[in-house]
Design an enzyme around this catalytic site. Sequence first.
Site, PDB file in Angstrom:
ATOM      1  N   ASN A  16       0.892  -1.265  -0.086  1.00 21.84           N
ATOM      2  CA  ASN A  16       0.072   0.313  -0.266  1.00 21.84           C
ATOM      3  C   ASN A  16       0.818   1.373  -0.035  1.00 21.84           C
ATOM      4  OD1 ASN A  16      -3.032  -0.365   0.181  1.00 21.84           O
ATOM      5  ND2 ASN A  16      -2.267  -1.958   1.626  1.00 21.84           N
ATOM      6  N   LYS A  67       4.053   3.204  26.130  1.00 22.48           N
ATOM      7  CA  LYS A  67       3.310   3.137  24.870  1.00 22.48           C
ATOM      8  C   LYS A  67       2.855   4.791  24.585  1.00 22.48           C
ATOM      9  CE  LYS A  67      -1.180   1.868  22.563  1.00 22.48           C
ATOM     10  NZ  LYS A  67      -2.238   1.456  22.562  1.00 22.48           N
ATOM     11  N   HIS A 111      -8.003  -1.279   6.144  1.00 24.83           N
ATOM     12  CA  HIS A 111      -8.743  -2.647   6.778  1.00 24.83           C
ATOM     13  C   HIS A 111      -9.017  -3.615   5.580  1.00 24.83           C
ATOM     14  CE1 HIS A 111      -9.494  -5.707   9.547  1.00 24.83           C
ATOM     15  NE2 HIS A 111     -10.414  -5.697   9.250  1.00 24.83           N
TER      16      HIS A 111
HETATM   17  C1  GRF Z   1      -2.986  -4.670   4.037  1.00 28.52           C
HETATM   18  O1  GRF Z   1      -4.020  -6.155   3.814  1.00 28.52           O
HETATM   19  C2  GRF Z   1      -3.742  -3.832   4.935  1.00 28.52           C
HETATM   20  O2  GRF Z   1      -5.304  -3.805   4.424  1.00 28.52           O
HETATM   21  C3  GRF Z   1      -3.832  -4.382   6.181  1.00 28.52           C
HETATM   22  O3  GRF Z   1      -2.240  -4.901   6.381  1.00 28.52           O
HETATM   23  C4  GRF Z   1      -2.192  -5.193   4.905  1.00 28.52           C
HETATM   24  C5  GRF Z   1      -0.900  -4.428   4.561  1.00 28.52           C
HETATM   25  O4  GRF Z   1      -0.185  -4.874   3.292  1.00 28.52           O
HETATM   26  N1  GRF Z   1      -3.847  -3.244   7.133  1.00 28.52           N
HETATM   27  P1  GRF Z   1       0.947  -4.173   2.624  1.00 28.52           P
HETATM   28  O5  GRF Z   1       2.146  -4.030   3.856  1.00 28.52           O
HETATM   29  O6  GRF Z   1       0.624  -2.635   2.497  1.00 28.52           O
HETATM   30  O7  GRF Z   1       1.544  -4.750   1.468  1.00 28.52           O
END
Ligand code: GRF
Length: 218
Positions: A16, A67, A111
Amino acid sequence: MKKLKISVLASGRGSNFQSIIDSVASGYLNAEISLLITDNPDAFAIERAKKHGIEYLIMMPKQFNSKDDYYRNIAIELQNREVGLIVLAGFMRIVGKPLIDGFTNKIMNIHPALLPSFPGFHGQKQANDYGVKISGCTVHFVDEGMDTGPVIIQAAVHVNDDDTEDTLSERILKLEHKIYPAAIKLFSEGRLEVIGRKVKIKGIVPDENNIVNPPIPG
Ligand code: GRF
């Protein structure tokens, strides 16, 4: 319009993150990726940052007293760089209050399920095991809960009888790479208005004949 400064937080492979890098490079996003922060020194996202000349910081909770201290320090790094939007891209932690308070409605997450169904880990496996016929992905603003913040955009895929976690994840991921840049674009153009739990998108009319996918800004 002034360029939006984005910081990405990622723990893993960063596909992403890559889709956002590509969207900036192509001009789809009028934004600049100022910083990658990762909590994992082995994250492949770091290689992507290096390749594209993006500054990165490895910040691990164990380096901090608590945290809150961890997230306070992340907030300071981001404020120093005048970051306007934080993008969680596979960041495998629940964000702490000091960061959320400093960036209210300026933190997004993606998500891999249609929230509020199947939050938490392995959303694709949860959906496949449950036997739903449609699943997908959700971009939402981040609050202190686990995948509970106001929904910005969702896109859906059919779940097939012979799907496995992997095949479903692969189909959903292709949509993730479209809707995450789209959500960031809407934010950067000032077109998202948060009213309570709802996010109003200015200037987009849903196509009522398309039951599956959302209108994506061109
Ligand atoms: C994705 O499926 C996203 O929806 C989830 O974690 C995964 C991350 O994938 N939150 P990447 O590291 O972006 O390839």
